[in-house]
Design a protein around this motif. Structure first.
Motif, PDB file in Angstrom:
ATOM      1  N   TRP A 184       0.813  -1.207   0.000  1.00 33.72           N
ATOM      2  CA  TRP A 184       0.000   0.000   0.000  1.00 33.72           C
ATOM      3  C   TRP A 184       0.849   1.261   0.000  1.00 33.72           C
ATOM      4  O   TRP A 184       0.433   2.306  -0.530  1.00 33.72           O
ATOM      5  N   MET A 185       2.067   1.191   0.561  1.00 35.63           N
ATOM      6  CA  MET A 185       2.911   2.386   0.593  1.00 35.63           C
ATOM      7  C   MET A 185       3.318   2.814  -0.820  1.00 35.63           C
ATOM      8  O   MET A 185       3.375   4.001  -1.128  1.00 35.63           O
ATOM      9  N   ARG A 186       3.595   1.825  -1.684  1.00 34.72           N
ATOM     10  CA  ARG A 186       3.957   2.176  -3.052  1.00 34.72           C
ATOM     11  C   ARG A 186       2.754   2.726  -3.823  1.00 34.72           C
ATOM     12  O   ARG A 186       2.904   3.638  -4.648  1.00 34.72           O
ATOM     13  N   ARG A 187       1.573   2.186  -3.575  1.00 34.76           N
ATOM     14  CA  ARG A 187       0.386   2.702  -4.250  1.00 34.76           C
ATOM     15  C   ARG A 187       0.124   4.142  -3.839  1.00 34.76           C
ATOM     16  O   ARG A 187      -0.172   4.987  -4.677  1.00 34.76           O
ATOM     17  N   VAL A 188       0.249   4.430  -2.551  1.00 34.42           N
ATOM     18  CA  VAL A 188       0.070   5.805  -2.077  1.00 34.42           C
ATOM     19  C   VAL A 188       1.173   6.705  -2.621  1.00 34.42           C
ATOM     20  O   VAL A 188       0.940   7.851  -3.038  1.00 34.42           O
TER      21      VAL A 188
END
Length: 708
Positions: free
Chosen positions: A404-408
């Motif tokens: 999720w950190m990369r998507r954000v």
């Protein structure tokens, strides 16, 4: 080796078409750089060259040298021909009266102007102007417009289509403040302006009896909307709202404009691609969501295509409402191509769409190649499209990553990258036209642009919808809150250390070098495109490589400037012309100061109205007060600048009042050793259609002879 190069070039043949506007711009820039004006025979030769290039391309296009040679030569020749034709279709400058004159004309538009003291005045464009005094009685109406500034206490409220009468003092477009400086006469030539004036008395305005046309109706509508916006939202917030919703220009006070410029947010105050994208995006989202509410429409209708067409219609209306300025026209053309691509199932935004839009604009208005709006918008959009094309695989991979950190991070990186790419591409253009750099532009845009997109412009569009009901204040109030936050942010960022760094202005050669490197970076394919970074770096460093002028003399012989001690020292007097001083500071990147009345400052020493600028081969003597040169003054002099006459020293170079009247502004440079170079405005610009005769004289517009 030759076969390898040929194979490499053939691998790029699919992208050759995107170089068409670049070559057109090169031909147009070459025309404006010429020191002489080509004649009709030359234009006929350019036309034949275009025909020969097209013929060669059609007959022998399979051969790579012919294909590339015909494309380069033909496109450059076409650019030269288009610029020549545009320049020669314009009517000549008229010879304006040098005294106060009564005049009448048809109002073509009205906008506001905020003076440096905060006073707001109206500025009126007048067409079909006739002079009503003396020998001018019976003259034909001027073929160019007059921009007339009314008195601050004038109660008249003229609208487009009115017949306005006034007693005014007129002036032709100003000569450049220094050789190679901003050319207001060229801008006025292509803009259809004859000159500027200010009303000496209150004007009288009469409304026409019949219809005045669609253009006049639009200008009247725009003027009325701007007035209602400012009434519902008074103060600076109202002027900014009127600017972004109706395209009203000149009403924002100088302090606010400077704060936005220092923060790198000046583009928010000019209707351009950002505002059009917001309007079209909002309309497209609303229409598509509305269609999705219907099950039948969602299943059987092409909702995406319908929303795209609706957004394009709304964008066209917004561009027309705001005055159809060139950046907005460019954005609308690109938006139209994007909608066509959407209907055809192709990718909406691409370098090819930008190339088509740029080529169309250059053919319609070739003179804009030399102006800031087109240069700024093309640099920004080209960097955005090419940059996101190159980074799309990485952003797409991060956007669909399991973490999720990369998507954000992918979502947050997009606005950051947009600010960095567009701001970095526009930074050298700003160096060339303003002589400034705003290091904090990324920080300001990261906060201001989203606020403009999700709050300010949506409420502005709602206010336009509520105006027929008289309830626009319900939407303008929250819009004003958002404008207040952006204005606060602009002042905050403008107050940071080194928020505005003055640098020497980049010359025309440096600007051409920058665009050549930027085009190579954005338009070529493969890693070899990175070689374009070299000319970009060289262009950015070029202002510090060129020579700095030592003495500058204004074209009206009222002001002289000396570069000494890290300042531009001006005299005589303590109130220099703000427009001339601003141009000198832009070119030199130095602070302003005053020549010492008595004493020495740096290389300049003044006494009794005489200043001497020390040089290895002799001094430059400046006569700031009216007096005759004597033997003591001529001793050791290399050049004498006489602001009050023509007298000089025997055997010594001279710049007199008549020389300035005839040749325009002067700039003196020290060369290596004991050399001295004198440049003049007339020698720099050459004999071009827009270069006015000495004194600003134009073509006499004599009255018609009496019939027998």
């Amino acid at each position: 080796m030759g076969q390898t190069v040929a194979a490499w070039l053939w691998g790029q043949h699919a992208r050759f078409i995107v170089w068409l506007p670049v070559l057109l711009a090169a031909g147009i820039a070459l025309y404006f750089a010429l020191p002489w004006e080509p004649g009709g025979t030359w234009a006929f030769g350019m036309g034949m060259l275009v025909v020969a290039s097209v013929t060669g391309r059609l007959l022998w296009g399979a051969r790579l040298p012919v294909r590339m040679g015909c494309g380069v030569v033909g496109a450059c020749a076409a650019g030269l021909l288009v610029a020549w034709g545009q320049a020669h279709r314009m009517p000549p400058f008229p010879d304006l009266p040098r005294r106060a004159v009564h005049l009448s004309g048809r109002v073509t538009g009205v906008d506001g102007q905020t003076l440096r003291d905060g006073t707001r005045v109206s500025r009126v464009g007048l067409a079909d102007v006739r002079f009503l005094d003396g020998i001018n009685i019976g003259m034909r109406p001027l073929r160019r417009q007059i921009m007339l500034r009314l008195r601050p206490d004038d109660p008249a409220v003229p609208v487009a289509g009115d017949t306005l009468s006034a007693r005014a003092l007129l002036a032709p477009p100003a000569f450049p403040a220094m050789p190679g400086g901003y050319d207001a006469q060229r801008r006025a030539w292509f803009g259809g302006l004859a000159g500027y004036g200010r009303a000496l008395e209150r004007v009288t305005s009469a409304h026409p009896r019949g219809p005045s046309g669609m253009a006049a109706w639009l200008r009247t509508l725009r003027q009325g909307l701007a007035q209602r916006i400012r009434t519902a939202l008074p103060g600076p917030r109202g002027t900014i709202a009127a600017t972004v919703l109706t395209g009203e220009d000149g009403v924002i006070d100088a302090e606010t404009r400077e704060a936005f410029a220092d923060a790198g947010l000046a583009h928010l105050l000019a209707v351009a691609g950002l505002h059009l994208a917001i309007v079209m995006g909002l309309v497209m989202a609303v229409v598509r969501m509305g269609l999705a509410l219907s099950e039948h429409a969602a299943l059987f209708w092409p909702c995406r295509q319908i929303a795209g067409v609706a957004a394009l219609l709304a964008g066209g209306g917004y561009v027309v409402l705001t005055g159809a300025h060139l950046p907005a026209q460019r954005s609308l053309i690109m938006a139209g191509l994007a909608v066509v691509a959407l209907l055809a199932g192709r990718r909406p935004l691409s370098i090819r769409a930008l190339a088509v839009a740029a080529a169309v604009l250059m053919v319609l208005a070739p003179e804009e190649v030399a102006e800031l709006p087109l240069q700024m918008s093309m640099a920004a959009v080209m960097a955005l499209v090419a940059g996101f094309d190159a980074l799309r695989p990485v952003l797409s991979a991060w956007g669909h990553d399991v973490m999720w950190m990369r998507r954000v991070g992918a979502r947050m990186a997009r606005p950051l990258l947009a600010s960095v790419l567009a701001g970095s591409a526009c930074l050298p253009v700003g160096m060339a036209h303003f002589g400034t750099v705003q290091p904090w532009f990324v920080l300001a845009n990261l906060l201001a642009v989203p606020l403009m997109s999700v709050w300010i412009m949506p409420w502005g569009l709602v206010s336009l919808l509520l105006m027929p009901l008289g309830a626009e204040k319900l939407a303008l109030a929250p819009m004003g809150w958002g404008i207040g936050v952006v204005a606060w942010l602009a002042h905050l960022v403008a107050g940071l250390p080194v928020a505005r760094v003055s640098v020497p202005a980049m010359g025309g050669g440096g600007l051409v070098l920058f665009f050549a490197g930027l085009c190579w970076l954005c338009l070529w394919a493969g890693r070899v495109r990175l070689l374009g970074a070299l000319p970009v770096v060289l262009a950015v460093l070029s202002p510090w490589v060129g020579r700095m002028p030592v003495v500058l003399v204004a074209p009206d012989a009222r002001m002289v400037g000396v570069v000494a001690g890290g300042q531009v020292l001006t005299g005589p007097g303590t109130h220099p012309d703000p427009f001339v001083l601003r141009e000198w500071q832009r070119v030199t990147g130095l602070r302003a100061g005053l020549l010492p009345v008595e004493g020495r400052q740096g290389r300049v020493a003044c006494r009794n109205g005489i200043c001497r600028v020390a040089g290895q081969g002799g001094d430059i003597v400046l006569l700031l007060a009216a007096r005759m040169p004597d033997a003591a003054l001529c001793l050791g002099a290399r050049v004498v600048v006489n602001l009050h006459g023509q007298a000089g020293c025997p055997g010594v170079g001279r710049v007199g009042r008549f020389d300035l009247w005839r040749e325009g502004a002067y700039a003196l440079y020290f060369r290596g050793g004991d050399g001295l170079e004198m440049r003049t405005d007339r020698a720099t610009r050459g004999a071009r259609p827009w270069v006015m005769r000495p004194g600003g004289a134009g073509m006499p517009d004599l009255p018609l002879a009496q019939a027998e």
